[in-house]
Design a protein around this motif. Structure first.
Motif, short mmCIF file in Angstrom:
data_model
loop_
_atom_site.label_atom_id
_atom_site.label_comp_id
_atom_site.label_asym_id
_atom_site.label_seq_id
_atom_site.Cartn_x
_atom_site.Cartn_y
_atom_site.Cartn_z
N ALA A 84 28.78 122.42 -68.55
CA ALA A 84 29.88 123.35 -68.79
C ALA A 84 29.68 124.11 -70.09
CB ALA A 84 31.20 122.58 -68.81
N LYS A 85 29.19 123.41 -71.10
CA LYS A 85 28.99 124.05 -72.40
C LYS A 85 27.82 125.03 -72.37
CE LYS A 85 30.94 120.09 -74.78
NZ LYS A 85 30.68 118.82 -75.48
N GLU B 124 25.78 113.48 -74.88
CA GLU B 124 25.48 114.48 -73.86
C GLU B 124 24.04 114.95 -73.97
OE1 GLU B 124 28.37 117.62 -74.05
OE2 GLU B 124 30.06 116.21 -74.10
N SER C 286 27.85 116.69 -66.78
CA SER C 286 28.79 117.73 -66.37
C SER C 286 29.37 118.44 -67.57
CB SER C 286 29.92 117.11 -65.53
OG SER C 286 29.44 116.60 -64.32
N ARG C 287 29.72 117.67 -68.59
CA ARG C 287 30.26 118.28 -69.81
C ARG C 287 29.20 119.17 -70.47
NH1 ARG C 287 32.39 113.02 -70.67
NH2 ARG C 287 30.87 112.62 -72.33
N ASN D 48 29.18 112.23 -65.94
CA ASN D 48 30.24 112.91 -66.68
C ASN D 48 29.67 113.63 -67.90
OD1 ASN D 48 32.29 112.14 -64.94
ND2 ASN D 48 32.83 110.31 -66.11
N ARG D 49 28.74 112.97 -68.58
CA ARG D 49 28.12 113.59 -69.76
C ARG D 49 27.31 114.82 -69.37
NH1 ARG D 49 26.01 108.03 -72.83
NH2 ARG D 49 28.12 107.24 -73.35
#
Length: 259
Positions: free
Chosen positions: A250-251, A206, A246-247, A243-244
């Motif tokens: 979020a964090k 990420e 997005s993750r 996807n990475r």
């Protein structure tokens, strides 16, 4: 008294020096030349006589503005010496033409100093008086990125799992923080440090996606099979990169909520 800064951030707010830098500049401006020479020899950052790099930038700019070549020539070698030391530690020998890259960075910084106050570079150095390390980091990454972009059509970030990993990620995370250099983050260094720590603490895949896309400016993917993108550098699909990201977002979302 330190000359007011005139550069504004994207929100139109003036850059503001940290209060400790402001006070140090005010004191150093009163030092005679022998005293200044003595203080410039102090290398212990915890010593009361130590002069921060932000202060040295101001002293050089003021000396140039007032035509005091002697004072300029006393301070300038010390600041450039610090820059050389930073570059030796940060521009890895694993990068192509590392020594040349260091020379390019030092040359561009010297040109900034020389052009200060001109129409082209009226207030470019203001940020250096606020956060020197971040400003100089942004400069060297810009130079390294431009050089690497000319090598084989793109630059791969070094393998973060290597035992000899250069400072690519530390540099990239630091330059990302320049976008946060508004009045709030200057007044809240804890906020900035926590955010940078959170970015650095992201899982490797990420963090690499964030650095490639949001710092180094690579596209997530491309229909052109010959184009270097975040996906090609990570040997995965564009969907995986998104996807990475997005993750990671979020964090890091709590920092936007707290801002």
């Amino acid at each position: 008294m330190a000359r007011p800064l005139t550069k504004r951030n994207e929100e139109g707010e003036l850059y503001v020096r940290p209060s400790v830098v402001e006070a140090e500049i005010d004191g150093a401006m009163l030092d005679d030349l022998p005293t200044l020479r003595r203080r410039l020899l102090v290398v212990d950052k915890a010593a009361s006589d130590f002069l921060r790099s932000e202060t040295l930038v101001h002293l050089i700019r003021h000396a140039v503005l007032t035509g005091n070549a002697e004072r300029r020539d006393v301070v300038l070698p010390v600041l450039l010496g610090r820059c050389e030391a930073i570059l030796k530690g940060k521009v890895s020998y694993r990068l192509p033409n590392a020594e040349t890259l260091r020379e390019y960075v030092l040359s561009e910084f010297s040109e900034l100093l020389a052009a200060d106050g001109t129409k082209e570079q009226l207030d470019e150095l203001d940020f250096y008086e606020c956060r020197f390390n971040l400003a100089f980091c942004a400069l060297r990454i810009d130079v390294v990125r431009r050089e690497l972009a000319e090598v084989n059509g793109g630059a791969a970030i070094p393998d973060e799992n290597g035992s000899d990993e250069p400072q690519a990620y530390e540099d990239a995370v630091a330059v990302l923080s320049t976008s946060l250099a508004n009045s709030e983050t200057q007044q809240s260094p804890v906020y900035l440090e926590e955010l940078l720590a959170a970015i650095d603490a992201l899982p490797p895949d990420e963090r690499k996606a964030v650095v490639l896309v949001h710092v180094m400016g690579y596209d997530e993917e491309s229909e052109d099979p010959d184009k270097v993108t975040a996906a090609t550098l990570c040997n995965c699909t564009g969907r995986t990169i998104r996807n990475r990201l997005s993750r990671a977002a979020a964090k890091l979302s709590r920092f936007k909520e707290d801002a």
